[in-house]
Design an enzyme around this catalytic site. Structure first.
Site, PDB file in Angstrom:
ATOM      1  CD  GLU A  48      10.046  -7.904  -2.598  1.00 52.31           C
ATOM      2  OE1 GLU A  48       9.430  -8.176  -3.635  1.00 52.31           O
ATOM      3  OE2 GLU A  48       9.597  -7.092  -1.744  1.00 52.31           O
ATOM      4  CB  SER A  73       6.368  -7.584  -9.943  1.00 52.44           C
ATOM      5  OG  SER A  73       7.391  -6.942 -10.652  1.00 52.44           O
ATOM      6  CB  CYS A  75       8.326  -1.718  -5.272  1.00 53.70           C
ATOM      7  SG  CYS A  75       9.418  -1.620  -3.829  1.00 53.70           S
TER       8      CYS A  75
END
Length: 141
Positions: A48, A73, A75
């Site tokens: 990301e 998912s 962090c």
């Protein structure tokens, strides 16, 4: 999500951790990234973060219309960036291998969609089995 998975596979081919991400605004991909911690010897280049870096400078309005796709998912660090830039929607490939602070993102108004993708899960699980020390380093164990 297909573009994020492609980024994850590129990262794996480079010897890195197979997590990919793309940032989409008004239906167009404006940033792509993959976990580059290994390749760049970086403590912060999660997928990301790499994606946001590659998107370049955007206006607050741009981020507020964006959706970030990630194969795993996000962090705490990546979730913090999502909140900082007020990205309203996160599409997650899978959260069985790792689950970040999803509930916290939701309490802050972020719309989450978890696809529970078998492809994302299989990719991550194969990597974890083959590279447990690297995986544990990446998630901070």
């Amino acid at each position: 999500m297909r573009a994020a998975i492609d980024e994850a596979r590129k990262g794996l081919a480079e010897g890195g951790i197979p997590i990919g991400s793309v940032l989409v605004i008004d239906g167009a991909i404006v940033g792509r990234g993959r976990n580059r911690r290994v390749q760049s010897c970086s403590p912060v280049l999660h997928a990301e973060m790499h994606c946001l870096e590659n998107a370049g400078r955007l206006s607050a309005r741009d981020y507020q219309r964006a959706t970030i796709y990630t194969t795993l998912s996000p962090c705490d660090m990546c979730s913090g960036a999502i909140l900082l830039y007020q990205i309203p929607k996160v599409v997650i490939g899978e959260n069985r291998s790792f689950q970040g602070p999803e509930a916290y993102l939701q309490t802050r108004g972020v719309d989450l969609a978890v696809l529970d993708s078998d492809e994302c899960f299989r990719l991550m699980q194969a990597f974890i089995r083959a590279n447990p020390e690297l995986w544990n380093e990446d998630i901070g164990l």
